[in-house]
Design a protein around this motif. Sequence first.
Motif, PDB file in Angstrom:
ATOM      1  N   ALA A  25       1.040  -1.106   0.137  1.00 23.83           N
ATOM      2  CA  ALA A  25      -0.145  -0.041  -0.037  1.00 23.83           C
ATOM      3  C   ALA A  25       0.944   1.303   0.067  1.00 23.83           C
ATOM      4  O   ALA A  25       1.578   1.552   0.952  1.00 23.83           O
ATOM      5  CB  ALA A  25      -0.866   0.071   1.276  1.00 23.83           C
ATOM      6  N   SER A  26       1.119   1.888  -1.324  1.00 24.21           N
ATOM      7  CA  SER A  26       1.988   2.864  -1.414  1.00 24.21           C
ATOM      8  C   SER A  26       3.120   2.414  -0.822  1.00 24.21           C
ATOM      9  O   SER A  26       3.868   1.261  -1.621  1.00 24.21           O
ATOM     10  CB  SER A  26       1.762   4.153  -0.533  1.00 24.21           C
ATOM     11  N   GLN A  27       3.873   3.237  -0.068  1.00 25.99           N
ATOM     12  CA  GLN A  27       5.301   2.569   0.561  1.00 25.99           C
ATOM     13  C   GLN A  27       5.322   1.685   1.488  1.00 25.99           C
ATOM     14  O   GLN A  27       6.393   1.124   2.034  1.00 25.99           O
ATOM     15  CB  GLN A  27       6.347   3.745   0.735  1.00 25.99           C
ATOM     16  N   ASP A  28       4.192   1.096   1.924  1.00 20.62           N
ATOM     17  CA  ASP A  28       4.123   0.246   3.204  1.00 20.62           C
ATOM     18  C   ASP A  28       3.962  -1.243   2.748  1.00 20.62           C
ATOM     19  O   ASP A  28       3.357  -1.200   1.590  1.00 20.62           O
ATOM     20  CB  ASP A  28       3.134   0.785   4.150  1.00 20.62           C
ATOM     21  N   ILE A  29       4.323  -2.015   3.583  1.00 22.32           N
ATOM     22  CA  ILE A  29       4.184  -3.604   2.886  1.00 22.32           C
ATOM     23  C   ILE A  29       3.495  -4.305   4.247  1.00 22.32           C
ATOM     24  O   ILE A  29       3.680  -3.814   5.444  1.00 22.32           O
ATOM     25  CB  ILE A  29       5.423  -4.124   2.538  1.00 22.32           C
ATOM     26  N   THR A  30       2.934  -5.316   3.761  1.00 17.97           N
ATOM     27  CA  THR A  30       2.653  -6.515   4.824  1.00 17.97           C
ATOM     28  C   THR A  30       3.001  -7.749   4.122  1.00 17.97           C
ATOM     29  O   THR A  30       2.963  -7.972   2.952  1.00 17.97           O
ATOM     30  CB  THR A  30       0.800  -6.472   4.863  1.00 17.97           C
ATOM     31  N   ILE A  31       3.577  -8.706   4.946  1.00 14.90           N
ATOM     32  CA  ILE A  31       3.742 -10.018   4.576  1.00 14.90           C
ATOM     33  C   ILE A  31       3.153 -10.996   5.172  1.00 14.90           C
ATOM     34  O   ILE A  31       3.263 -10.993   6.465  1.00 14.90           O
ATOM     35  CB  ILE A  31       5.455 -10.184   4.410  1.00 14.90           C
ATOM     36  N   LEU A  32       2.380 -11.807   4.559  1.00 15.81           N
ATOM     37  CA  LEU A  32       1.892 -12.916   5.227  1.00 15.81           C
ATOM     38  C   LEU A  32       2.795 -14.184   4.993  1.00 15.81           C
ATOM     39  O   LEU A  32       2.841 -14.721   3.879  1.00 15.81           O
ATOM     40  CB  LEU A  32       0.478 -13.351   4.642  1.00 15.81           C
ATOM     41  N   PHE A  33       3.339 -14.611   6.163  1.00 17.20           N
ATOM     42  CA  PHE A  33       4.411 -15.631   5.982  1.00 17.20           C
ATOM     43  C   PHE A  33       3.803 -16.939   6.770  1.00 17.20           C
ATOM     44  O   PHE A  33       3.781 -16.946   8.165  1.00 17.20           O
ATOM     45  CB  PHE A  33       5.592 -14.889   6.740  1.00 17.20           C
ATOM     46  N   THR A  34       3.510 -17.869   5.949  1.00 19.96           N
ATOM     47  CA  THR A  34       2.861 -18.942   6.554  1.00 19.96           C
ATOM     48  C   THR A  34       3.290 -20.261   5.944  1.00 19.96           C
ATOM     49  O   THR A  34       3.853 -20.276   4.661  1.00 19.96           O
ATOM     50  CB  THR A  34       1.423 -18.939   6.258  1.00 19.96           C
ATOM     51  N   GLY A  35       3.192 -21.548   6.438  1.00 17.71           N
ATOM     52  CA  GLY A  35       3.586 -22.587   6.035  1.00 17.71           C
ATOM     53  C   GLY A  35       3.376 -23.798   6.767  1.00 17.71           C
ATOM     54  O   GLY A  35       2.710 -23.858   7.890  1.00 17.71           O
ATOM     55  N   GLY A  36       3.655 -24.963   6.198  1.00 17.09           N
ATOM     56  CA  GLY A  36       3.868 -26.491   6.972  1.00 17.09           C
ATOM     57  C   GLY A  36       2.382 -26.907   6.792  1.00 17.09           C
ATOM     58  O   GLY A  36       1.728 -26.796   5.887  1.00 17.09           O
ATOM     59  N   ASP A  37       2.146 -27.865   7.855  1.00 19.04           N
ATOM     60  CA  ASP A  37       0.877 -28.682   7.752  1.00 19.04           C
ATOM     61  C   ASP A  37      -0.190 -27.806   8.310  1.00 19.04           C
ATOM     62  O   ASP A  37      -1.278 -28.052   7.853  1.00 19.04           O
ATOM     63  CB  ASP A  37       1.177 -29.934   8.496  1.00 19.04           C
ATOM     64  N   VAL A  38      -0.062 -26.946   9.157  1.00 19.05           N
ATOM     65  CA  VAL A  38      -1.119 -25.947   9.576  1.00 19.05           C
ATOM     66  C   VAL A  38      -0.640 -24.512   9.656  1.00 19.05           C
ATOM     67  O   VAL A  38      -0.250 -23.823  10.563  1.00 19.05           O
ATOM     68  CB  VAL A  38      -1.286 -26.358  11.043  1.00 19.05           C
ATOM     69  N   PRO A  39      -0.916 -23.918   8.408  1.00 20.66           N
ATOM     70  CA  PRO A  39      -0.696 -22.455   8.167  1.00 20.66           C
ATOM     71  C   PRO A  39      -1.641 -21.836   9.288  1.00 20.66           C
ATOM     72  O   PRO A  39      -2.749 -22.142   9.180  1.00 20.66           O
ATOM     73  CB  PRO A  39      -1.031 -22.220   6.748  1.00 20.66           C
ATOM     74  N   HIS A  40      -1.302 -20.641   9.768  1.00 18.10           N
ATOM     75  CA  HIS A  40      -2.116 -19.721  10.653  1.00 18.10           C
ATOM     76  C   HIS A  40      -1.315 -18.566  10.943  1.00 18.10           C
ATOM     77  O   HIS A  40      -0.507 -18.071  10.431  1.00 18.10           O
ATOM     78  CB  HIS A  40      -2.205 -20.476  11.881  1.00 18.10           C
ATOM     79  N   TYR A  41      -1.889 -17.769  11.649  1.00 17.33           N
ATOM     80  CA  TYR A  41      -1.479 -16.304  12.056  1.00 17.33           C
ATOM     81  C   TYR A  41      -1.427 -16.214  13.582  1.00 17.33           C
ATOM     82  O   TYR A  41      -2.178 -16.132  14.375  1.00 17.33           O
ATOM     83  CB  TYR A  41      -2.406 -15.124  11.918  1.00 17.33           C
ATOM     84  N   GLY A  42       0.082 -16.573  14.131  1.00 22.97           N
ATOM     85  CA  GLY A  42       0.284 -16.644  15.511  1.00 22.97           C
ATOM     86  C   GLY A  42       1.246 -15.422  15.989  1.00 22.97           C
ATOM     87  O   GLY A  42       1.269 -15.122  17.240  1.00 22.97           O
ATOM     88  N   VAL A  43       1.956 -14.811  15.101  1.00 23.02           N
ATOM     89  CA  VAL A  43       2.712 -13.898  15.440  1.00 23.02           C
ATOM     90  C   VAL A  43       2.681 -12.464  14.534  1.00 23.02           C
ATOM     91  O   VAL A  43       2.461 -12.612  13.326  1.00 23.02           O
ATOM     92  CB  VAL A  43       3.995 -14.216  15.397  1.00 23.02           C
ATOM     93  N   ALA A  44       2.587 -11.184  14.979  1.00 16.47           N
ATOM     94  CA  ALA A  44       2.882 -10.171  14.075  1.00 16.47           C
ATOM     95  C   ALA A  44       4.064  -9.503  14.645  1.00 16.47           C
ATOM     96  O   ALA A  44       4.311  -9.035  15.824  1.00 16.47           O
ATOM     97  CB  ALA A  44       1.557  -9.296  14.653  1.00 16.47           C
ATOM     98  N   THR A  45       4.894  -8.953  13.562  1.00 16.06           N
ATOM     99  CA  THR A  45       6.079  -8.188  13.868  1.00 16.06           C
ATOM    100  C   THR A  45       5.618  -7.052  13.002  1.00 16.06           C
ATOM    101  O   THR A  45       5.789  -7.160  12.021  1.00 16.06           O
ATOM    102  CB  THR A  45       7.430  -8.941  13.458  1.00 16.06           C
ATOM    103  N   VAL A  46       6.177  -5.914  13.744  1.00 16.78           N
ATOM    104  CA  VAL A  46       6.107  -4.586  12.865  1.00 16.78           C
ATOM    105  C   VAL A  46       7.818  -4.030  12.754  1.00 16.78           C
ATOM    106  O   VAL A  46       8.550  -4.252  13.573  1.00 16.78           O
ATOM    107  CB  VAL A  46       5.420  -3.298  13.672  1.00 16.78           C
ATOM    108  N   VAL A  47       7.839  -3.545  11.628  1.00 13.70           N
ATOM    109  CA  VAL A  47       9.395  -3.260  11.224  1.00 13.70           C
ATOM    110  C   VAL A  47       9.405  -1.834  10.233  1.00 13.70           C
ATOM    111  O   VAL A  47       8.346  -1.962   9.545  1.00 13.70           O
ATOM    112  CB  VAL A  47      10.082  -4.281  10.521  1.00 13.70           C
ATOM    113  N   SER A  48      10.288  -1.093  10.271  1.00 10.53           N
ATOM    114  CA  SER A  48      10.386   0.048   9.681  1.00 10.53           C
ATOM    115  C   SER A  48      11.895   0.649   9.477  1.00 10.53           C
ATOM    116  O   SER A  48      12.714  -0.169  10.110  1.00 10.53           O
ATOM    117  CB  SER A  48       9.753   1.314  10.231  1.00 10.53           C
ATOM    118  N   ALA A  49      12.217   1.386   8.557  1.00 10.57           N
ATOM    119  CA  ALA A  49      13.557   1.710   8.302  1.00 10.57           C
ATOM    120  C   ALA A  49      14.455   1.956   9.571  1.00 10.57           C
ATOM    121  O   ALA A  49      15.511   1.647   9.712  1.00 10.57           O
ATOM    122  CB  ALA A  49      13.871   2.526   7.115  1.00 10.57           C
TER     123      ALA A  49
END
Length: 135
Positions: free
Chosen positions: A25-49
């Motif tokens: 979204a413009s200069q910002d990004i979101t990355i959905l990082f999933t895998g394995g046998d049970v992909p899910h959303y368990g952690v959110a990490t924020v990062v900037s320059a």
Amino acid sequence: MSVNEIKTFAVKQAGFEIVAELHRASQDITILFTGGDVPHYGVATVVSANQVLQSYRFASRPGHHHEEYVLTERLGKIIQPALQGNGVIIAGVHVNDITSEQMQATFKMTDELGQQIKKWLLTHPVAKPHETFAK
């Protein structure tokens, strides 16, 4: 890349796959990082320059929290120099009955995906949008 486009990166090792979907979204990004046998959303990490990474870990079961922050923070540190704006990494990788070999592979896979994403961000910069604010 417009706001509605998604760039997908994937790597497979040790009998499982991790997928990173990058949304911009413009200069910002979101990355959905999933895998394995049970992909899910368990952690959110924020990062900037220019800020220290911060992670939030959801509860996984009574007395435990998701551990993917070790992957999201690793990924965040790799891509941080290529960021133009803010980033959010949301992750969940679960391999049933994970072996030591598979555990080590997750770190290698994260590094490989991080390098792919960093390279892509550096070769696909977005112009700073014109913003105006209410007076």
